[in-house]
Enzyme design. Structure first.
Site, PDB file in Angstrom:
ATOM      1  N   HIS A 148      -8.565  14.517  24.774  1.00  0.00           N
ATOM      2  CA  HIS A 148      -8.438  13.056  24.771  1.00  0.00           C
ATOM      3  C   HIS A 148      -7.081  12.618  24.201  1.00  0.00           C
ATOM      4  O   HIS A 148      -6.947  11.502  23.697  1.00  0.00           O
ATOM      5  CB  HIS A 148      -9.571  12.389  23.985  1.00  0.00           C
ATOM      6  CG  HIS A 148     -10.943  12.850  24.372  1.00  0.00           C
ATOM      7  ND1 HIS A 148     -11.603  12.361  25.469  1.00  0.00           N
ATOM      8  CD2 HIS A 148     -11.752  13.794  23.833  1.00  0.00           C
ATOM      9  CE1 HIS A 148     -12.781  12.966  25.580  1.00  0.00           C
ATOM     10  NE2 HIS A 148     -12.886  13.842  24.597  1.00  0.00           N
TER      11      HIS A 148
ATOM     12  N   SER B 122      21.065   5.499  29.131  1.00  0.00           N
ATOM     13  CA  SER B 122      20.751   4.114  29.470  1.00  0.00           C
ATOM     14  C   SER B 122      22.047   3.335  29.662  1.00  0.00           C
ATOM     15  O   SER B 122      23.045   3.591  28.993  1.00  0.00           O
ATOM     16  CB  SER B 122      19.922   3.472  28.357  1.00  0.00           C
ATOM     17  OG  SER B 122      19.891   2.066  28.495  1.00  0.00           O
TER      18      SER B 122
ATOM     19  N   LYS C 108      19.767   6.276  23.988  1.00  0.00           N
ATOM     20  CA  LYS C 108      18.670   6.807  24.800  1.00  0.00           C
ATOM     21  C   LYS C 108      19.006   8.152  25.434  1.00  0.00           C
ATOM     22  O   LYS C 108      20.115   8.399  25.864  1.00  0.00           O
ATOM     23  CB  LYS C 108      18.302   5.816  25.920  1.00  0.00           C
ATOM     24  CG  LYS C 108      17.717   4.504  25.465  1.00  0.00           C
ATOM     25  CD  LYS C 108      16.370   4.689  24.795  1.00  0.00           C
ATOM     26  CE  LYS C 108      15.293   5.151  25.740  1.00  0.00           C
ATOM     27  NZ  LYS C 108      14.989   4.160  26.785  1.00  0.00           N
TER      28      LYS C 108
ATOM     29  N   GLU D 210      10.159  12.765  34.764  1.00  0.00           N
ATOM     30  CA  GLU D 210       9.518  11.571  35.321  1.00  0.00           C
ATOM     31  C   GLU D 210       9.500  11.613  36.846  1.00  0.00           C
ATOM     32  O   GLU D 210       8.517  11.199  37.479  1.00  0.00           O
ATOM     33  CB  GLU D 210      10.241  10.327  34.814  1.00  0.00           C
ATOM     34  CG  GLU D 210      10.026  10.089  33.325  1.00  0.00           C
ATOM     35  CD  GLU D 210      10.891   8.967  32.775  1.00  0.00           C
ATOM     36  OE1 GLU D 210      11.642   8.349  33.569  1.00  0.00           O
ATOM     37  OE2 GLU D 210      10.831   8.705  31.561  1.00  0.00           O
TER      38      GLU D 210
END
Length: 460
Positions: free
Chosen positions: A157, A278, A284, A291
């Site tokens: 979980h 970024s 970043k 992704e």
């Protein structure tokens, strides 16, 4: 102008819209190697059977070699008016060798020709993907051997559950990919039958030798029913299905890499090779490769659904609907290959943060099950009672603002007076993972042995 390759029945050319919807050369030109290989095998068989002369077969083979060389050199002009790769190759062959080219299409149809080309292409794709997946397994198994004893939290979980090792986690994906490779191998085995010779749908009256062309093209045998042969796209569906499941596995690993590389987790770090910055936030480091791998199943599963939808209502045998089988499949296979390559790169590139993983593994009362097991083994307590006692001790640890290893013995004994100081030996994460010695468990000894086994298999 009408298409002279098949246009004897037609007196005028197609409308521009008809040409636009009908032509497939824009995407099926990638089948040129398979188309030419099939034509060479077919011509050799026709000559052996006395259906065409050996001289014509030799001219055909020589001409096909030149066509292939032109395509590979980028000197071939593909024509939309000729619709597809089959007619483009045959038309150029006719320009090169004259009337002998017209004999090549004896005893075959574009229906069995495209079935052959696509089977050969999908078979080649399966072999390529299998090799890529093997390389990914090697990368994962290598990581597993390096980190057989590196402790990390195991989750259920997405909550800390029990300590495991990073190596054990890597081997979980080796197992998944083994099933993926097995599914691809099964699909390859079933597709490895020769469709050439089924002709349009009913076979042919010429005395062809389908076993000869099967052997020449590396098939196990010819297909046994001409109707099924020209109507079948199961070989694409099976391969897409295997790819869909595999892409889901890659997506799960990619999701974990995304999570692990966050500042909240800091379990792994990816280098500049697989991250981007970024445009506005200079601090970043975004895990864009992971992704994008995570997104690829959308295209691959979509291709499977697309072809299932195309095929679901088609009567036997061939219908032009089946031309819609290639573009989504090509896209899916390309993206499957890219996702595997990117995942392999990330697995090799990522640097595990052992300290952060151990810290996280020791949080969230992760050794509670070890405590319950100790109560069962040492105090002969029924597991359900041990579970209840452990739950009470967890609640007390929460009240004291500490984890189980820091809970004073006196507090433990207030719940169960028979608990001794020996209990603390099982409450460290290192002892926890070391104790999981059951077959398939996370103990470092198990993981090291299993990693070595996989490396031997994969390198053998």
């Amino acid at each position: 102008m009408t298409n002279k390759m098949w246009g004897g029945r037609f007196q005028s050319g197609p409308d521009a819209i008809m040409e636009e919807i009908n032509a497939s050369i824009g995407f099926d030109k990638r089948l040129f190697r398979q188309d030419i290989a099939g034509s060479k095998a077919h011509a050799a068989m026709l000559a052996k059977q006395g259906i065409i002369s050996k001289a014509d077969a030799a001219e055909i083979r020589k001409g096909l070699d030149q066509v292939q060389a032109e395509i590979e050199a980028g000197k071939f002009t593909f024509s939309r008016a000729l619709e597809d790769i089959h007619l483009n190759v045959e038309s150029r062959l006719k320009e090169l060798i004259g009337p002998a080219a017209g004999r090549l299409h004896t005893a075959r149809s574009r229906n069995d020709q495209v079935a052959l080309d696509f089977r050969l292409y999908v078979r080649d794709t399966v072999d390529h993907l299998d090799q890529q997946l093997k390389e990914l397994q090697l990368a994962l198994a290598t990581r597993a051997e390096q980190h057989a004893a590196t402790v990390m939290p195991g989750f259920t979980h997405l909550q800390v559950a029990q300590p495991v090792t990073f190596g054990h986690h890597m081997l979980a994906y080796v197992e998944m990919l083994a099933r993926d490779r097995s599914r691809l191998a099964d699909a390859r085995k079933r597709m490895n039958e020769n469709p050439l010779g089924a002709a349009a749908l009913a076979g042919t009256s010429f005395p062809i030798d389908r076993h000869m062309t099967a052997a020449a093209l590396g098939f196990d045998r010819p297909t046994r029913n001409s109707l099924d042969t020209t109507a079948d796209r199961d070989f694409v569906l099976e391969t897409l299905s295997a790819c869909a499941i595999c892409s889901m596995h890659l997506s799960r690993l990619a999701e974990e890499i995304v999570i692990w590389s966050t500042s909240q987790f800091r379990f792994v770090k990816l280098s500049d090779k697989f991250t981007t910055g970024s445009s506005i936030m200079p601090q970043k480091r975004n895990p864009d490769a992971a992704e994008l791998v995570r997104a690829k199943p959308g295209r691959i599963i979509g291709a499977l659904l697309s072809l299932l939808t195309v095929m679901k209502g088609l009567p036997l045998t061939y219908s032009k609907d089946m031309q819609e089988d290639k573009e989504p499949a090509f896209d899916a296979f390309d993206n499957m290959s890219l996702a595997i390559a990117a995942t392999t790169g990330m697995v090799k590139d990522m640097v595990p943060n052992k300290d952060e993983m151990r810290r996280a593994a020791a949080s969230g009362f992760s050794t509670a099950t070890d405590l319950a097991d100790w109560l069962v083994r040492t105090l002969k307590m029924p597991f359900r009672d041990a579970h209840h006692v452990t739950g009470s001790l967890v609640a007390l640890a929460e009240q004291h603002g500490c984890d189980l290893p820091e809970l004073p013995l006196a507090v433990m004994q207030s719940v169960e007076k028979r608990i001794t100081k020996d209990v603390y030996k099982v409450l460290t994460v290192e002892n926890s993972v070391a104790s999981r010695t059951s077959f398939g468990g996370t103990s470092p000894r198990n993981v090291a042995r299993e990693a070595k086994r996989w490396l031997k298999l994969l390198k053998g």
